[in-house]
Design a protein around this motif. Structure first.
Motif, PDB file in Angstrom:
ATOM      1  N   GLN A 138       0.823  -1.205   0.000  1.00 54.40           N
ATOM      2  CA  GLN A 138       0.000   0.000   0.000  1.00 54.40           C
ATOM      3  C   GLN A 138       0.860   1.259   0.000  1.00 54.40           C
ATOM      4  N   ALA A 139       1.996   1.184   0.705  1.00 54.52           N
ATOM      5  CA  ALA A 139       2.896   2.332   0.776  1.00 54.52           C
ATOM      6  C   ALA A 139       3.821   2.383  -0.435  1.00 54.52           C
ATOM      7  N   GLU A 140       3.625   1.474  -1.378  1.00 57.52           N
ATOM      8  CA  GLU A 140       4.397   1.417  -2.632  1.00 57.52           C
ATOM      9  C   GLU A 140       5.887   1.214  -2.413  1.00 57.52           C
ATOM     10  N   ILE A 141       6.228   0.462  -1.345  1.00 54.34           N
ATOM     11  CA  ILE A 141       7.625   0.076  -1.150  1.00 54.34           C
ATOM     12  C   ILE A 141       7.918  -1.154  -1.991  1.00 54.34           C
ATOM     13  N   ILE A 142       6.908  -2.042  -2.118  1.00 48.80           N
ATOM     14  CA  ILE A 142       7.021  -3.176  -3.038  1.00 48.80           C
ATOM     15  C   ILE A 142       5.825  -3.139  -3.975  1.00 48.80           C
ATOM     16  N   ALA A 143       5.922  -3.902  -5.099  1.00 50.30           N
ATOM     17  CA  ALA A 143       4.821  -3.942  -6.052  1.00 50.30           C
ATOM     18  C   ALA A 143       3.634  -4.675  -5.439  1.00 50.30           C
ATOM     19  N   ASP A 144       2.403  -4.243  -5.787  1.00 49.56           N
ATOM     20  CA  ASP A 144       1.212  -4.858  -5.216  1.00 49.56           C
ATOM     21  C   ASP A 144       0.777  -6.060  -6.060  1.00 49.56           C
ATOM     22  N   GLU A 145       1.583  -7.119  -6.087  1.00 49.20           N
ATOM     23  CA  GLU A 145       1.195  -8.340  -6.786  1.00 49.20           C
ATOM     24  C   GLU A 145       1.588  -9.535  -5.913  1.00 49.20           C
ATOM     25  N   ALA A 179       5.344 -10.505  -5.260  1.00 50.95           N
ATOM     26  CA  ALA A 179       6.123  -9.532  -4.480  1.00 50.95           C
ATOM     27  C   ALA A 179       5.709  -9.569  -3.016  1.00 50.95           C
ATOM     28  N   LEU A 180       4.390  -9.717  -2.773  1.00 48.06           N
ATOM     29  CA  LEU A 180       3.883  -9.784  -1.405  1.00 48.06           C
ATOM     30  C   LEU A 180       4.455 -11.001  -0.676  1.00 48.06           C
ATOM     31  N   ALA A 181       4.377 -12.156  -1.353  1.00 50.50           N
ATOM     32  CA  ALA A 181       4.872 -13.390  -0.733  1.00 50.50           C
ATOM     33  C   ALA A 181       6.376 -13.293  -0.486  1.00 50.50           C
ATOM     34  N   GLY A 182       7.095 -12.687  -1.449  1.00 49.94           N
ATOM     35  CA  GLY A 182       8.544 -12.536  -1.305  1.00 49.94           C
ATOM     36  C   GLY A 182       8.905 -11.681  -0.100  1.00 49.94           C
ATOM     37  N   TYR A 183       8.193 -10.562   0.058  1.00 46.57           N
ATOM     38  CA  TYR A 183       8.468  -9.663   1.178  1.00 46.57           C
ATOM     39  C   TYR A 183       8.162 -10.351   2.505  1.00 46.57           C
ATOM     40  N   ALA A 184       6.998 -11.041   2.548  1.00 51.85           N
ATOM     41  CA  ALA A 184       6.593 -11.715   3.781  1.00 51.85           C
ATOM     42  C   ALA A 184       7.607 -12.790   4.174  1.00 51.85           C
ATOM     43  N   SER A 185       8.065 -13.602   3.191  1.00 51.32           N
ATOM     44  CA  SER A 185       9.040 -14.650   3.547  1.00 51.32           C
ATOM     45  C   SER A 185      10.369 -14.046   3.954  1.00 51.32           C
TER      46      SER A 185
END
Lengths: 245, 258
Positions: A117-124, A127-133
């Motif tokens: 949401q803060a556009e630090i990572i892409a909203d897909e 990218a979400l799973a990558g950031y979380a892991s």
């Protein structure tokens, strides 16, 4: 078979006791304060049922398999006296238990969504799973490191106060350096790591160590490891933020 | 219903990856390093199946219930109509005191989940036993619960006002250090421990969703900057209230004996 069902029923009751206060408080607020029905009540009820069942299965499974095995191993390595293997085992134990910690999985997913949401990572999804892991593995490595440090401290018999004071000084210093967008997640991750799986196994390691060394108090040593494990995640996650944000 | 099973299947696959490391680690240390057979392999295998299934159901239930619940409550609590104004006067004009139900809800969730926490009940009984009755188990539980309630209420107030988190936490640590110097020796490790045991696996997701929901509903707040931090508050404040409780009960028993 009957014992099995009894044990499962016990953990079901335990989970119910965890959930009841939340249900009560939310229910009272809906009826007394908002005076309106909750939207999508069916999904909420189904989900609450799943949480209840899931948590009971999880705790029951831990008591069947992971805890006896892990505790026996932790005790064995603590008593055997080979420092190198002990340190390797301590790291692996901290890492492995933290990766599977349910509360951490939940909070990492939420953090990824907030970062998108803060556009630090892409909203897909990828990218979400990558950031979380990445976040979870960072916390897992930090808990592993905490146990290595903590075990080495116990073996050497150094006083814990200096480590904790130095740790908090480091937290303060790093807060000045770290990007503001990571600080909330970093502070929260300290409290999250010490929950369902990690605490019993880490306590077993501490108790085993205290028993194998003369003149140590099991309660005190086990506690010290947990204190380390809630400190290092803050430091490592802030470092993660400096790199990623 | 079909969608639910598809979701469950996906969650099962990703959860397998989460449980695999600890299974591998225990297996390698057991067979390769210690070179010992496992006492009851069937039982342990069943244990892992239960852990896996439980984690899948739990995570799926979180998505369906606890996360949406936290967000919905946050949205309802911040609704301009509920807050007393009309819908068109919204955005930024509200004083922080208008959000009083937010603090009440935060405190209620914190207090009720903590009083019922099994880990805390065990710890407080142990403390009463070790201290020879000087520490009262019920009093200790109430002290921790008040700490969590205060922590979450203050944490939500911080989200509403948007003050930076680190000032609160750092000054909290300073207070804890000062209290440590004056608190009875016996209570110190217990107080430090009580910070960690209060945040259970059910409370963490609910409270996190509440914080994020508040930050995205209150005008001018950013979820990433303001939404996190409630867990940190909930682990910090019990340390203070437990030490304060010990100091007070020591002081009371001293004045009584005089």
């Amino acid at each position: 078979m009957r014992d099995e069902i009894q044990a499962l029923a016990r953990s079901l009751l335990g989970s119910l006791r965890d959930l009841t206060p939340i249900i009560l408080v939310v229910g009272i607020f809906q009826v007394v304060v908002f005076q309106q029905p909750l939207p999508r009540l069916g999904d909420l009820l189904l989900g609450t049922g799943l949480v209840l069942l899931g948590l009971s299965f999880f705790v029951h499974g831990l008591e069947l398999g992971l805890f006896p095995l892990g505790e026996a191993l932790a005790f064995n390595f603590a008593v055997r006296g080979n420092l190198w293997w002990l340190l390797v085992f301590a790291f692996s134990l901290g890492f492995g238990t933290t990766v599977a910690e349910p509360a951490l999985i939940a909070i990492a997913a939420e953090a990824a969504e907030a970062a998108a949401q803060a556009e630090i990572i892409a909203d897909e999804p990828a990218a979400l799973a990558g950031y979380a892991s990445a976040l979870r593995y960072t916390v897992a490595v930090s808990v592993g490191t905490a146990l290595v440090l903590g075990v080495y401290r116990i073996v050497r018999g150094w006083s814990i106060h200096w480590f904790i004071v130095a740790g908090y000084l480091l937290v303060v210093l790093m807060t000045a350096w770290a990007p503001p967008s990571i600080i909330g997640i970093a502070y929260d991750s300290g409290g999250v790591t010490t929950s369902t799986i990690t605490v019993p196994l880490v306590t077993a390691l501490g108790v085993g160590l205290a028993n194998s060394l003369e003149g140590r108090n099991p309660m005190v040593e086990g506690f010290g490891l947990i204190a380390f494990a809630s400190l290092t995640p803050m430091l490592f996650v802030m470092a993660f933020g400096i790199v990623v944000h | 219903m079909g969608e639910l099973f598809l979701d469950l299947g996906n969650t099962l696959l990703s959860t397998l990856w989460d449980v695999l490391p600890i299974a591998l680690i225990l297996a390698v240390f057991q067979f390769v390093v210690l070179r010992r057979p496992v006492p009851d392999p069937a039982r342990i295998l069943w244990g892992f199946v239960f852990v896996l299934l439980g984690l899948v159901l739990f995570l799926e239930g979180l998505e369906l219930a606890l996360f949406p619940l936290g967000r919905t409550m946050a949205a309802q609590l911040c609704d301009p109509v509920f807050l007393g104004g009309s819908a068109d006067e919204a955005a930024g004009a509200l004083h922080w005191s208008a959000y009083r139900w937010v603090y009440v809800f935060g405190a209620a969730i914190g207090f009720s989940t903590t009083v019922a926490e099994p880990a805390l009940i065990a710890v407080s009984l142990k403390a009463e036993e070790v201290s020879g009755g000087a520490i009262d188990a019920f009093g200790l539980r109430i002290a921790v619960a008040i700490g969590v309630a205060l922590g979450i209420a203050l944490g939500t107030w911080r989200i509403v006002t948007g003050h930076p988190l680190h000032w609160f936490i750092i000054s909290g640590y300073v207070v804890v250090v000062i209290q440590t110097l004056f608190a009875p020796r016996l209570i110190v490790p217990l107080a430090y421990d009580s910070g960690g045991v209060t945040t259970s696996t059910v409370t963490v997701p609910m409270v996190t969703a509440l914080g994020l929901g508040l930050a995205s509903n209150i005008p001018g707040r950013d979820p990433l900057l303001d939404g996190f931090g409630l867990i940190a508050f909930a682990s910090l404040f019990p340390m203070m209230t437990v030490m304060a409780y010990a100091q007070l009960s020591e002081w009371f028993s001293a004045t009584r004996s005089n």
